[in-house]
Write a protein that holds these residues in place. Structure first.
Motif, short mmCIF file in Angstrom:
data_model
loop_
_atom_site.label_atom_id
_atom_site.label_comp_id
_atom_site.label_asym_id
_atom_site.label_seq_id
_atom_site.Cartn_x
_atom_site.Cartn_y
_atom_site.Cartn_z
N ASP A 86 50.63 62.33 132.10
CA ASP A 86 49.65 63.39 132.37
C ASP A 86 48.29 62.82 131.98
O ASP A 86 47.93 62.77 130.81
N ARG A 87 47.57 62.36 132.97
CA ARG A 87 46.31 61.65 132.73
C ARG A 87 45.34 62.47 131.89
O ARG A 87 44.52 61.91 131.15
N ARG A 88 45.42 63.79 131.97
CA ARG A 88 44.50 64.64 131.21
C ARG A 88 44.68 64.43 129.71
O ARG A 88 43.71 64.40 128.94
N ARG A 89 45.93 64.27 129.26
CA ARG A 89 46.20 64.09 127.84
C ARG A 89 45.58 62.79 127.34
O ARG A 89 44.96 62.75 126.27
N ALA A 90 45.75 61.72 128.11
CA ALA A 90 45.16 60.45 127.73
C ALA A 90 43.63 60.51 127.76
O ALA A 90 42.96 59.94 126.90
N GLN A 91 43.08 61.22 128.74
CA GLN A 91 41.63 61.35 128.85
C GLN A 91 41.05 61.99 127.59
O GLN A 91 40.05 61.52 127.03
N VAL A 92 41.69 63.06 127.15
CA VAL A 92 41.22 63.74 125.93
C VAL A 92 41.48 62.87 124.70
O VAL A 92 40.60 62.67 123.86
N GLY A 93 42.69 62.33 124.59
CA GLY A 93 43.08 61.60 123.39
C GLY A 93 42.40 60.27 123.19
O GLY A 93 42.25 59.81 122.05
N VAL A 94 41.94 59.65 124.30
CA VAL A 94 41.32 58.33 124.19
C VAL A 94 39.81 58.39 124.35
O VAL A 94 39.08 57.72 123.61
N LEU A 95 39.31 59.18 125.31
CA LEU A 95 37.89 59.13 125.63
C LEU A 95 37.08 60.33 125.16
O LEU A 95 35.98 60.17 124.63
N GLU A 96 37.59 61.53 125.34
CA GLU A 96 36.77 62.71 125.07
C GLU A 96 36.51 62.95 123.60
O GLU A 96 35.57 63.67 123.24
N VAL A 97 37.31 62.36 122.73
CA VAL A 97 37.10 62.54 121.30
C VAL A 97 36.09 61.54 120.72
O VAL A 97 35.74 61.63 119.54
N VAL A 98 35.63 60.62 121.54
CA VAL A 98 34.70 59.58 121.06
C VAL A 98 33.28 60.14 121.01
O VAL A 98 32.79 60.73 121.98
N GLY A 99 32.62 59.96 119.87
CA GLY A 99 31.21 60.30 119.75
C GLY A 99 30.89 61.78 119.68
O GLY A 99 29.73 62.17 119.83
N VAL A 100 31.87 62.62 119.41
CA VAL A 100 31.62 64.07 119.37
C VAL A 100 30.88 64.46 118.10
O VAL A 100 29.87 65.16 118.15
N SER A 101 31.39 64.02 116.96
CA SER A 101 30.78 64.37 115.67
C SER A 101 31.40 63.48 114.60
O SER A 101 32.46 62.87 114.83
N PRO A 102 30.80 63.40 113.42
CA PRO A 102 31.42 62.62 112.34
C PRO A 102 32.83 63.11 111.99
O PRO A 102 33.71 62.30 111.69
N ALA A 103 33.06 64.42 112.04
CA ALA A 103 34.38 64.96 111.69
C ALA A 103 35.43 64.53 112.70
O ALA A 103 36.56 64.15 112.32
N VAL A 104 35.09 64.59 113.99
CA VAL A 104 36.05 64.19 115.02
C VAL A 104 36.28 62.68 114.96
O VAL A 104 37.40 62.20 115.12
#
Length: 225
Positions: free
Chosen positions: A116-134
Motif C-alpha cells: 500500500d504505497r500510501r503507508r510507505a509515503q507517510v512512513g518514509v517521506l511525509e514525516v520528514v521535516g515536520v517538527s522536532p518532535a516528529v
C-alpha cells in the motif's frame, strides 16, 4: 444519611455509546489522514479537509486528537508497529536457513509496509521535516528497526552462525540504507519496480548476514589450525 451519587450513565445512541463514537471518528480520521497525507502531502492538508473527508466536525476532531501533528504521529505509529510485528514474526519463523529467511522477511515487510504505497509515503517521506518532535520519533523508529536486526544477529552469534561483533552500527546503517531505497522508490514514480526494490533490499541483507556467516566459518577454521 444522604445517598451516594450514582455514576452518570454514558449516553447511548443507536446502540453505540459516546466512547465508541469517539473511537469510530478517530478511525475515520486516521483513514482520511492516510489518504490525504499520502496523496497531497501532510503540509498541504488542513484540518478542515481532514474533517470533511472523515465526516466529522472540527470539535469532534479535537476530541480525538490534540492537533494535526498528533494525528500524523498516531498514523505513523500504527504503520510502524504493524511493520515491526510482521518483521519480528518472519525473523522468528522456525525451520528456515539464512538464504531462505531473508527474502521471506523482506517479502513480509514489503507486503505490510510498501504494497500500500500510501503507508510507505507517510512512513518514509511525509514525516520528514515536520517538527522536532516528529523528527525525534522518526529517528527513534530507525533505531527500533535496527534493534530488531541487531537482536536477530545476536541470536545467530549465539548459534555460532555469525562471528562475535557489535552489530548495532551495521544494523543502523542497514536500516538507514533501506529507508533511502524506499524513499528513492517512492520518488521515482514507478510503482512497477516493487519487485526490484524487494530484490535490492534482500541483496543488501544477504550481503550482511551471509557474508558474516562466511566470516564465522573462516574464523572457526583458523582457530582449528
Amino acid at each position: 444519611m444522604s445517598k451516594k451519587p450514582t455514576p452518570a450513565k454514558r449516553r447511548v445512541y443507536g446502540g453505540i455509546d459516546a466512547g465508541q463514537r469517539v473511537q469510530e471518528r478517530r478511525e475515520r480520521l486516521l483513514e482520511a489522514a492516510l489518504e490525504l497525507f499520502a496523496t497531497q502531502g501532510y503540509q498541504n492538508t488542513p484540518i478542515e479537509q481532514l474533517c470533511a473527508a472523515a465526516k466529522v466536525t472540527t470539535r469532534h476532531f479535537y476530541e480525538a486528537f490534540a492537533g494535526r501533528e498528533a494525528l500524523l504521529l498516531a498514523l505513523y505509529e500504527r504503520i510502524i508497529r504493524e511493520a515491526q510485528a510482521v518483521v519480528r514474526e518472519a525473523l522468528q519463523r522456525p525451520g528456515l536457513d539464512l538464504a531462505t529467511r531473508i527474502p521471506q522477511v523482506m517479502g513480509a515487510f514489503i507486503e505490510t509496509y510498501v504494497s500500500d504505497r500510501r503507508r510507505a509515503q507517510v512512513g518514509v517521506l511525509e514525516v520528514v521535516g515536520v517538527s522536532p518532535a516528529v523528527e525525534k520519533r522518526r529517528r527513534e523508529v530507525i533505531r527500533e528497526f535496527a534493534q530488531v536486526l541487531e537482536g536477530y544477529a545476536d541470536s545467530l552469534v549465539a548459534q555460532g552462525l555469525l562471528p562475535q561483533r557489535n552489530y548495532h552500527p551495521v544494523s543502523l546503517a542497514l536500516v538507514g540504507g533501506i529507508n533511502e531505497l524506499l524513499a528513492e522508490w517512492l520518488m521515482s514514480g514507478d510503482p512497477s519496480s516493487l519487485q526490484q526494490l524487494h530484490q535490492a533490499i534482500s541483496d543488501v541483507m544477504q550481503a550482511l548476514l551471509l557474508g558474516g556467516a562466511a566470516m564465522a566459518q573462516h574464523e572457526k577454521k583458523v582457530k582449528k589450525k
